[in-house]
Design a protein around this motif. Structure first.
Motif, mmCIF file in Angstrom:
data_model
loop_
_atom_site.group_PDB
_atom_site.id
_atom_site.type_symbol
_atom_site.label_atom_id
_atom_site.label_comp_id
_atom_site.label_asym_id
_atom_site.label_seq_id
_atom_site.Cartn_x
_atom_site.Cartn_y
_atom_site.Cartn_z
ATOM 1 N N LEU A 119 0.840 -1.193 0.000
ATOM 2 C CA LEU A 119 0.000 0.000 0.000
ATOM 3 C C LEU A 119 0.879 1.250 0.000
ATOM 4 C CD1 LEU A 119 -2.563 -1.246 2.638
ATOM 5 C CD2 LEU A 119 -3.102 -0.663 0.269
ATOM 6 N N PRO A 120 0.336 2.384 -0.397
ATOM 7 C CA PRO A 120 1.140 3.612 -0.489
ATOM 8 C C PRO A 120 1.232 4.390 0.826
ATOM 9 C CG PRO A 120 -1.022 4.020 -1.375
ATOM 10 C CD PRO A 120 -0.979 2.564 -1.012
ATOM 11 N N ARG A 121 1.637 3.716 1.881
ATOM 12 C CA ARG A 121 1.795 4.401 3.168
ATOM 13 C C ARG A 121 3.261 4.748 3.386
ATOM 14 N NH1 ARG A 121 -1.555 0.096 5.320
ATOM 15 N NH2 ARG A 121 -3.687 0.809 5.060
ATOM 16 N N VAL A 148 -0.494 8.875 3.696
ATOM 17 C CA VAL A 148 -0.619 8.421 2.316
ATOM 18 C C VAL A 148 -0.477 9.637 1.409
ATOM 19 C CG1 VAL A 148 -2.194 7.348 0.655
ATOM 20 C CG2 VAL A 148 -2.153 6.540 3.017
ATOM 21 N N GLN A 189 1.269 7.911 -5.253
ATOM 22 C CA GLN A 189 0.989 6.619 -4.632
ATOM 23 C C GLN A 189 1.533 5.466 -5.468
ATOM 24 O OE1 GLN A 189 -2.921 5.896 -3.059
ATOM 25 N NE2 GLN A 189 -3.159 8.015 -2.349
ATOM 26 N N VAL A 211 4.404 2.846 -4.184
ATOM 27 C CA VAL A 211 4.140 1.409 -4.105
ATOM 28 C C VAL A 211 5.136 0.619 -4.950
ATOM 29 C CG1 VAL A 211 2.479 -0.403 -4.704
ATOM 30 C CG2 VAL A 211 1.712 1.631 -3.483
ATOM 31 N N PHE A 262 -10.417 1.013 0.069
ATOM 32 C CA PHE A 262 -9.327 0.673 0.972
ATOM 33 C C PHE A 262 -9.664 1.275 2.335
ATOM 34 C CE2 PHE A 262 -7.365 0.589 -3.237
ATOM 35 C CZ PHE A 262 -6.763 -0.661 -3.203
ATOM 36 N N ASP A 305 -8.064 3.390 4.063
ATOM 37 C CA ASP A 305 -7.583 4.763 4.245
ATOM 38 C C ASP A 305 -7.615 5.466 2.895
ATOM 39 O OD1 ASP A 305 -5.386 3.724 2.874
ATOM 40 O OD2 ASP A 305 -4.126 3.604 4.650
ATOM 41 N N SER A 316 -5.639 5.298 0.518
ATOM 42 C CA SER A 316 -4.939 4.558 -0.536
ATOM 43 C C SER A 316 -5.822 4.413 -1.759
ATOM 44 C CB SER A 316 -4.550 3.157 -0.044
ATOM 45 O OG SER A 316 -3.643 3.226 1.024
ATOM 46 N N GLU A 355 -3.211 -0.982 -4.472
ATOM 47 C CA GLU A 355 -2.410 -1.973 -3.760
ATOM 48 C C GLU A 355 -1.848 -2.903 -4.826
ATOM 49 O OE1 GLU A 355 -2.818 -5.175 -0.066
ATOM 50 O OE2 GLU A 355 -4.539 -3.956 -0.647
#
Length: 116
Positions: A24-26, A32, A39, A43, A101, A103, A105, A108
């Protein structure tokens, strides 16, 4: 209050095959990035780092699954994805839209790669 679940490993290996969990793009602080392009870039970089830590690399991808919150973002995803893999063999890929998702995001990605 129940205890927090442990974080699963980011990859597993069976023989010469590496499977990753979903990336995920955290950012490390849990935030995020705001834009889809940021993002995707984040990822893909995380996937590359995970593969390297597993003894593999993006040049050894055998399958990519991309889950997008909006399939209308697929052209932008493709631009970034194909640029990221420039000079490497293109693996088969599945791209699907998911409902949501947990959050902010917007995507994925999980992959399968060869390690040798």
């Amino acid at each position: 209050m129940s205890p927090a679940a442990p974080n699963p490993p980011m990859f597993s290996r069976v023989g010469e095959i590496v499977w990753t969990g979903g990336h995920l793009p955290r950012l490390p602080d849990g935030t995020v990035p705001a834009t889809f392009a940021e993002q995707v870039t984040l990822v893909l970089a995380k996937v590359a780092r995970t593969l390297e830590s597993a003894g593999s690399g993006v040049d050894r991808l055998v399958k990519v699954n991309a889950y997008l919150s909006d399939i209308d973002n697929l052209p932008e995803f493709n631009d970034i994805y194909y640029g990221f893999l420039a000079g490497h063999p293109l693996p088969p890929r599945t791209s699907v839209e998911v409902t949501r998702f947990r959050d902010a995001s917007m995507l994925e990605i999980e992959v399968v790669a060869h390690s040798n």
